[in-house]
Design an enzyme around this catalytic site. Structure first.
Site, PDB file in Angstrom:
ATOM      1  N   SER A   1      24.054  23.588  16.660  1.00 42.75           N
ATOM      2  CA  SER A   1      25.002  22.548  16.228  1.00 42.75           C
ATOM      3  C   SER A   1      26.262  23.153  15.614  1.00 42.75           C
ATOM      4  CB  SER A   1      24.337  21.585  15.237  1.00 42.75           C
ATOM      5  OG  SER A   1      23.327  20.833  15.853  1.00 42.75           O
TER       6      SER A   1
ATOM      7  N   LEU B   1      29.196  22.746  16.439  1.00 44.26           N
ATOM      8  CA  LEU B   1      30.289  21.769  16.464  1.00 44.26           C
ATOM      9  C   LEU B   1      29.917  20.499  15.707  1.00 44.26           C
ATOM     10  CD1 LEU B   1      31.418  22.189  20.181  1.00 44.26           C
ATOM     11  CD2 LEU B   1      32.273  23.354  18.141  1.00 44.26           C
TER      12      LEU B   1
ATOM     13  N   TYR C   1      12.022  18.989  23.500  1.00 44.44           N
ATOM     14  CA  TYR C   1      13.212  18.315  24.026  1.00 44.44           C
ATOM     15  C   TYR C   1      12.852  17.527  25.285  1.00 44.44           C
ATOM     16  CZ  TYR C   1      15.771  21.673  21.055  1.00 44.44           C
ATOM     17  OH  TYR C   1      16.238  22.438  20.010  1.00 44.44           O
TER      18      TYR C   1
END
Length: 330
Positions: free
Chosen positions: A207, A209, A56
């Site tokens: 994830s 949402l 990331y």
């Protein structure tokens, strides 16, 4: 904040964690000062389970967490449960990746993560994606050596099948499996969730949402440059329209109960499976506070069934990722 537990060690974590990826990459421009404030507010709310990975921001995300921990001193480190990952190797400016599960890479990646985080032990260390050319037993054995060396407390896997999980557990206990799971991504319900429950493995839902699509506040034409969702199959063309209709139904369900879409989506996960810990990602305090309220929402069986109906698999349009993003997913 309610708590749930990681693996057989029963390490307590907040029932809702915080996915930190968007603080560094993939969702448009971010601001470190804002991210640090959000991390601090998460702790105030009782959210202590922070999820990162070496890929990331090409290390930026771990360095950001390391800065947050350093600023809070030893007391803050005792409060926070840090999860990070290895295995996805990318080049700056490119979405394509390859997967490295070799023992030598695992050792070097762990040392690099420890340095960026500024800690002596990673609480939960995941194999981010599996390379099928490397036997899972070999990968887990290398991870187990990190536990024996004190560099890692518990180990986990991401996006693996039930079969792979069983093979891995024969070598060393797997504290957690992290995979995408939400109202519109239901594949773990086929086999992995039950296998996790049987083996004492926590399921961490990333994830939850739907990359914010389920909130009803995200539209493709409004996404910033550099936001990977612009190319996500579920956000494009006819699929976006079809999925938008499902989100509208969710919105009506939520508003009838005085809740946000996000609170309903997270409450659905928490009510449906007792060994699931969702890790919604955000870099904004307002969304963090809304999400945390989901722990107080109890859905009954009829409400869960209604949400299951709205988001039945055949009603959801589009694949989870572009083709390149499916690398290493079983």
């Amino acid at each position: 904040m309610q708590t749930r537990f990681l693996g057989r060690q029963q390490q307590p974590v907040s029932a809702i964690g915080l996915g930190c990826m968007g603080m560094s990459e993939f969702y448009g421009a971010s601001d470190d000062a804002e991210s640090l404030r959000t991390l601090a507010r998460a702790l105030e709310l009782g959210i202590n389970f922070f999820d990162s990975a070496d890929t990331y921001g090409f290390g930026h995300n771990e360095s950001l967490l390391g800065r947050f921990l350093k600023e809070g001193g030893p007391a803050r480190r005792q409060q926070v449960v840090i999860a990070t990952k290895f295995g996805i190797v990318r080049q700056p400016g490119k979405y394509e990746r390859h997967i490295d599960n070799s023992p030598a890479y695992i050792r070097s990646a762990c040392d690099a993560s420890l340095q960026r985080l500024g800690i002596e032990q990673i609480d939960l260390y995941y194999c981010h994606r599996r390379n099928p050319e490397v036997p899972i037993e070999e990968t887990v054995a290398a991870m187990a050596q990190l536990v024996a060396a004190g560099k890692v407390r518990q180990i986990g896997l991401s996006e693996v099948s039930a079969k792979t999980l069983r093979q891995a557990c024969a070598v060393h206990p797997i504290a957690a499996v992290q995979s995408e799971y939400s109202l519109w991504t239901r594949e773990p319900e086929r086999e992995v969730l039950a296998t996790c429950a049987e083996l004492g493995t926590t399921f961490v839902a990333y994830s939850p949402l739907g990359r914010a699509f389920l909130t009803g506040a995200v539209h493709r034409e409004q996404l910033a440059e550099g936001d990977f969702r612009k190319h996500n199959p579920r956000f494009v063309g006819e699929a976006e329209k079809i999925n938008g209709q499902l989100v509208a139904e969710l919105g009506r369900f939520a508003s009838a109960r005085g809740l946000t879409n996000a609170q309903v989506a997270l409450a659905w996960l928490l009510s449906k499976q007792p060994h699931v810990v969702p890790i919604p990602g955000t870099r904004r305090i307002a969304y963090l506070e809304q999400n945390s309220g989901a722990v107080d929402v109890l859905l009954n069986e009829a409400e869960i069934a209604e949400l299951d109906r709205i988001f039945a698999a055949e009603r959801v349009a589009g694949a989870r990722y572009p083709e390149a993003g499916m690398a290493g997913i079983e």
